[in-house]
Design a protein around this motif. Structure first.
Motif, PDB file in Angstrom:
ATOM      1  N   PRO A  90      37.448  33.984  47.161  1.00 48.89           N
ATOM      2  CA  PRO A  90      36.659  32.746  47.035  1.00 48.89           C
ATOM      3  C   PRO A  90      37.483  31.520  46.673  1.00 48.89           C
ATOM      4  O   PRO A  90      38.376  31.577  45.825  1.00 48.89           O
ATOM      5  N   ARG A 119      39.055  33.697  40.176  1.00 46.26           N
ATOM      6  CA  ARG A 119      38.328  33.806  41.433  1.00 46.26           C
ATOM      7  C   ARG A 119      38.468  35.171  42.097  1.00 46.26           C
ATOM      8  O   ARG A 119      37.533  35.660  42.716  1.00 46.26           O
ATOM      9  N   TRP A 170      35.680  37.544  41.252  1.00 46.15           N
ATOM     10  CA  TRP A 170      34.284  37.108  41.309  1.00 46.15           C
ATOM     11  C   TRP A 170      33.368  38.104  42.012  1.00 46.15           C
ATOM     12  O   TRP A 170      32.200  38.221  41.668  1.00 46.15           O
ATOM     13  N   SER A 171      33.872  38.809  42.995  1.00 42.80           N
ATOM     14  CA  SER A 171      33.014  39.715  43.766  1.00 42.80           C
ATOM     15  C   SER A 171      32.511  40.882  42.934  1.00 42.80           C
ATOM     16  O   SER A 171      31.516  41.524  43.278  1.00 42.80           O
ATOM     17  N   TYR A 179      28.644  36.068  44.185  1.00 47.81           N
ATOM     18  CA  TYR A 179      29.746  36.328  43.268  1.00 47.81           C
ATOM     19  C   TYR A 179      29.202  36.652  41.878  1.00 47.81           C
ATOM     20  O   TYR A 179      29.104  35.780  41.012  1.00 47.81           O
ATOM     21  N   HIS A 195      31.273  35.381  38.717  1.00 46.37           N
ATOM     22  CA  HIS A 195      31.920  34.074  38.728  1.00 46.37           C
ATOM     23  C   HIS A 195      32.055  33.519  37.315  1.00 46.37           C
ATOM     24  O   HIS A 195      32.926  32.695  37.034  1.00 46.37           O
TER      25      HIS A 195
END
Length: 357
Positions: free
Chosen positions: A89, A105, A108-109, A274, A277
């Motif tokens: 991301p 980042r 985030w997933s 996400y 995040h």
């Protein structure tokens, strides 16, 4: 480096290379460069970095040092290395809500990227095997003793920036590198010889903990990503204020990089894509080892474990002077875990201390 532009029409290219390129694109691997397996030019600098103490407690570098000399140390008989980039991301960072912590980042997933990328590399290896059953290969994703950024530059994917990350003119630096090693010769890409950082020092100037010794040289022991992910035990009090809101990892040296402005302008996905995040910090203190395992075993947080995540959460809450967190921190300060208890007491002291000018 254009997207998957390796010349598979070259007379020396094996017939399966075009299929692998097409399949890699379908899987989301956006760049491919191919480089011969040769002795690592970065071996001497790596040795010096370790001997200078800049690897901090990451003993696995020294323990496997000799394997870094040549890719043969990872896969005997390797002749070529295919280097891929897989973006993560690029959404612009936003203000963190009080009581929440920022997450790098790449995490985030909520899925461990090692698992995802290994599956892709195994798929590509199967495609090669269908056309060349005798071919040997091995996929690697930053856990093998390979100098991936050196390989990426040798394969034409970009240059090593002053923040030590591989930079690409189209992708910036928000991408994973992975390698597929094979025991045959392939048509090779030209190395990326130039640097496009110029006189910019934004990454060096904005590092909250002053982790860069000089351009291209990092003291990992001061890096927020190291401190919040790899480091075990208590974190140096002098470094805690610089951690700011980062509960897991850090993106500052990437966020300020001009080469990441273009990726940040790409269409943004909703944050619902996400789940990690940002993180509810107080929620971490409601978990025990079993519930932490159940919730985060397949996520990047698992590497830091519950102790590290609670330690990080306490430091962020202390930096935020989050008064609403005092009841939870007071209880957690009684923990049998000395590292967590100390971090919580530090946070309580920070919250209760008068503001400074």
């Amino acid at each position: 480096m254009t997207v998957l532009e390796t010349d598979s029409s070259h007379e020396d290219a094996p017939t399966w290379l075009a299929s692998v390129k097409a399949q890699a694109t379908e899987l989301g691997l956006v760049n491919l460069g191919i480089t011969p397996a040769v002795q690592a030019t970065g071996f001497a600098p790596l040795t010096e970095w370790i001997e200078s103490g800049y690897a901090a407690s990451m003993d696995y570098f020294a323990n496997r040092l000799d394997a870094y000399r040549h890719p043969q140390g990872v896969m005997p008989g390797v002749q070529s290395i295919m280097v891929f980039a897989w973006p993560y991301p690029t959404n612009a960072s936003q203000e963190t809500a009080p009581g929440n912590g920022k997450v790098a980042r790449y995490a985030w997933s909520g899925v461990d990227y090692h698992d995802s990328i290994h599956r892709m590399l195994k798929t590509l290896a199967r495609t090669m095997k269908q056309s060349a059953p005798e071919l040997r290969s091995r996929g690697c994703v930053d856990t093998a003793p390979l100098l991936e950024r050196e390989l990426g530059q040798a394969a034409g994917l970009g240059w090593t920036g002053k923040n030590t990350l591989l930079l690409n003119r189209n992708l910036g630096s928000y991408f994973f590198l992975c390698c597929l090693m094979v025991d045959c010769e392939l048509p090779y890409d030209d190395a990326f010889e130039s640097s496009h950082c110029g006189t910019c020092t934004a990454c060096l100037d904005h590092c909250p903990t002053d982790a860069f010794v000089e351009p291209g040289l990092m003291d990992a022991g001061k890096c927020i990503s190291y401190l919040t992910i790899e480091h075990r035990g208590s974190i140096d009090h002098d470094l805690r204020p610089g951690i700011g809101n980062w509960v897991f990892g850090c993106d500052v040296c990437q966020e300020v990089c001009p080469w990441n402005r273009k990726p940040a302008k790409q269409p943004r996905q909703s944050r619902q894509h996400y789940p990690l995040h940002e993180l509810d910090l107080l929620g971490l203190f409601s978990l025990d080892e079993d519930s932490f395992r159940a919730k985060y075993r397949k996520s990047p947080f698992w590497r830091t474990r519950l102790q590290g995540m609670q330690r990080n959460a306490a430091i962020v809450l202390g930096n935020q002077k989050a008064k609403h967190a005092l009841p939870v921190l007071t209880q957690a300060a009684k923990s049998d875990d000395a590292v967590v208890a100390e971090a919580c007491q530090w946070a309580i002291n920070q919250i209760n201390s008068p503001p400074t000018d």
